[in-house]
Design an enzyme around this catalytic site. Structure first.
Site, PDB file in Angstrom:
ATOM      1  N   ASP A 303      43.286 -50.386-102.077  1.00  0.00           N
ATOM      2  CA  ASP A 303      44.579 -50.473-101.364  1.00  0.00           C
ATOM      3  C   ASP A 303      44.334 -50.824 -99.911  1.00  0.00           C
ATOM      4  O   ASP A 303      44.225 -49.942 -99.080  1.00  0.00           O
ATOM      5  CB  ASP A 303      45.315 -49.127-101.514  1.00  0.00           C
ATOM      6  CG  ASP A 303      46.742 -49.197-101.014  1.00  0.00           C
ATOM      7  OD1 ASP A 303      47.238 -50.319-100.791  1.00  0.00           O
ATOM      8  OD2 ASP A 303      47.359 -48.140-100.849  1.00  0.00           O
ATOM      9  N   GLU A 337      51.597 -52.474 -94.160  1.00  0.00           N
ATOM     10  CA  GLU A 337      52.394 -52.146 -95.352  1.00  0.00           C
ATOM     11  C   GLU A 337      52.595 -50.637 -95.431  1.00  0.00           C
ATOM     12  O   GLU A 337      53.601 -50.163 -95.919  1.00  0.00           O
ATOM     13  CB  GLU A 337      51.675 -52.648 -96.615  1.00  0.00           C
ATOM     14  CG  GLU A 337      52.504 -52.551 -97.895  1.00  0.00           C
ATOM     15  CD  GLU A 337      52.429 -51.189 -98.585  1.00  0.00           C
ATOM     16  OE1 GLU A 337      53.297 -50.906 -99.416  1.00  0.00           O
ATOM     17  OE2 GLU A 337      51.510 -50.405 -98.298  1.00  0.00           O
ATOM     18  N   ASP A 365      48.988 -55.571-105.049  1.00  0.00           N
ATOM     19  CA  ASP A 365      48.905 -54.311-104.299  1.00  0.00           C
ATOM     20  C   ASP A 365      48.878 -53.098-105.232  1.00  0.00           C
ATOM     21  O   ASP A 365      49.488 -52.079-104.954  1.00  0.00           O
ATOM     22  CB  ASP A 365      50.071 -54.208-103.306  1.00  0.00           C
ATOM     23  CG  ASP A 365      49.899 -53.019-102.356  1.00  0.00           C
ATOM     24  OD1 ASP A 365      48.772 -52.480-102.269  1.00  0.00           O
ATOM     25  OD2 ASP A 365      50.893 -52.616-101.724  1.00  0.00           O
TER      26      ASP A 365
HETATM   27 ZN   LIG Z   1      48.967 -50.883-100.750  1.00  0.00          ZN
END
Ligand SMILES: [Zn+2]
Length: 474
Positions: A303, A337, A365
């Protein structure tokens, strides 16, 4: 295009099919033989490339954690921009003002509880949530109130909550995740991570703890976004949440909690936006993307350095194969994000006048597990036009196209009607590591990373070169 859509809709309604079908003639118009021949070439090139892995390696191992506003986030911006320039893309750094929250000390001990051995306390494992306020440097001491839902908290009301540290003890459902419903399992618990602090503060709590929003029983805490609540807020491991819950059934439990994060003024940062210009429709854009920022505990491999690396691979294979897209292929490495979504908001605002020229956007993602295909946000009449892409992706087990959430960074585009796609990774173990200190390079399987890159590159190449863009949502 209108005729084609009308034909598709008509034939589907006449035959009462669940999904409209595209005739061979329609598809032949949409995909030239040349394009159909290129799709497996792009796919194979990505499957056999280690470029994405090299990018992941550098972003995670050399640069490290990339929290918004950090020097590492800036280094990642410069690195990715430089790499994409080296590949021959036209690179722009698009300004984004990002939040700057920095973790401090984080400790907690149970200082009073039933059955306590004289002169001892029990140390807990926890980590502050993004946007958490700080305690005084010597911490706070308060009774813990364990609840299992917002409903229970509100039912107890301010009289029972005031002055307490509230613990939201809502377990992550690992069986649900194992069944392929990891996103649902995460959604259930991340509501408490995001909103628990605000709900507790509203009733006068002095601190909020949420049980780790993730699987894996390795006494590991999962950080993440929390709405600014003005009180210290942290994620506590599943094991420690259970411990506190058990003890508090027997009697009062008192905790000493120290969290010293700091919130600084917003910092100037950037989305990296890199174009491989289209030869026939340079103004029309197909986005491939992942997000460059990560949490600060691990090195943000799953991530989402993986997503950025996968998107960069699309540009790499196209350049390696010396192909020239008809539409512009745009690699976007989104900033922030995780904490405020300021990167995608800035992009959407800055490109407002040009959204109609965004013909598709793809995001990765959800880690780098084997991809089954894509979640899609496209109108029903667009689905049958994807069949030739699915026929190619089937060879790698990635042919699924299923309506669903396509990714938070492309959500504003999706909302504006742009057809969007999110890689549908195997997330059965994604939330074991998500937002933890264990989100590191070794968690990514190199061949699965390449599979993801191949799926994204194949889809992107098709969408850059079909005769017409996919129909958009009205
Ligand atoms: Zn992410």
């Amino acid at each position: 295009m209108k005729t084609l859509i009308a034909t598709l809709l008509l034939s589907s309604s006449l035959l009462c099919l669940a999904q409209p079908q595209a005739s061979e003639a329609d598809l032949n118009k949409f995909y030239t033989p040349e394009l159909l021949a290129q799709l497996p070439q792009v796919q194979q090139a990505a499957l056999h490339s280690n470029y994405a892995l090299q990018q992941l390696d550098h972003l995670t191992n050399n640069i490290g954690p990339r929290a918004a506003g950090s020097p590492q986030a800036q280094a990642a911006v410069e690195y990715v921009a430089g790499e994409l320039r080296r590949l021959g893309l036209q690179v722009k750094l698009e300004k984004v003002m990002v939040p700057h929250w920095v973790r401090g000390l984080e400790t907690a001990e149970l200082v009073q509880y039933p059955g306590q051995a004289r002169g001892t306390h029990q140390r807990l494992v926890l980590t502050a949530l993004g946007n958490s306020a700080a305690t005084p440097s010597d911490g706070i001491t308060a009774d813990v109130l364990v609840v299992s839902s917002f409903h229970e908290l509100n039912r107890l009301g301010a009289d029972n909550v005031r002055g307490k540290i509230v613990l939201f003890n809502v377990p992550f459902d690992e069986r649900e995740a194992e069944m392929g419903l990891a996103g649902e399992a995460y959604g259930t618990v991340s509501r408490y991570r995001g909103g628990g602090g605000v709900a507790a503060a509203r009733l006068g709590a002095v601190g909020a703890l949420v049980r780790a929003a993730g699987g894996a029983d390795f006494r590991i805490a999962h950080t993440g976004y929390s709405a600014p609540a003005g009180i210290p807020s942290a994620s506590i491991t599943a094991e420690d949440a259970e411990l506190v819950a058990r003890l508090s059934k027997e009697g009062p439990v008192r905790m000493h909690l120290t969290l010293t994060p700091a919130t600084y003024p917003d910092v100037e940062s950037y989305n990296v936006v890199a174009d491989l210009k289209g030869s026939e429709h340079p103004e029309q854009v197909v986005i491939v993307s992942g997000h460059l920022d990560s949490w600060d505990l691990g090195t943000g491999a799953i991530d989402d350095a993986a997503g950025v690396a996968i998107a960069m691979e699309t540009a790499n294979v196209i350049q390696q194969l010396k192909l020239h897209p008809k539409r512009t292929l745009r690699v976007v490495a989104w900033m922030d994000e995780e904490l405020r979504g300021s990167g995608h908001d800035a992009y959407f605002k800055d490109h407002q006048a040009d959204i109609a020229n965004h013909v598709a956007a793809i995001e990765s993602d959800s880690g780098a597990g084997h991809p089954a295909g894509f979640q899609t946000a496209i109108p029903p009449e667009a689905a049958p036009l994807l069949r030739p892409i699915q026929d190619v992706l089937r060879a790698q087990g990635a042919a699924a196209m299923r309506p669903g959430h396509t990714g938070s960074d492309i959500a504003p585009l999706s909302k504006a009607g742009v057809p969007t796609f999110g890689l549908m990774q195997d997330t059965r173990h994604y939330f074991d590591y998500h937002h933890t200190a264990a989100d590191t390079f070794d968690k990514v399987d190199p061949s699965e990373l390449a599979e993801n890159a191949a799926a994204m590159a194949t889809l992107a190449w098709a969408l850059c070169n079909t005769d017409q863009p996919l129909p958009r949502a009205k």
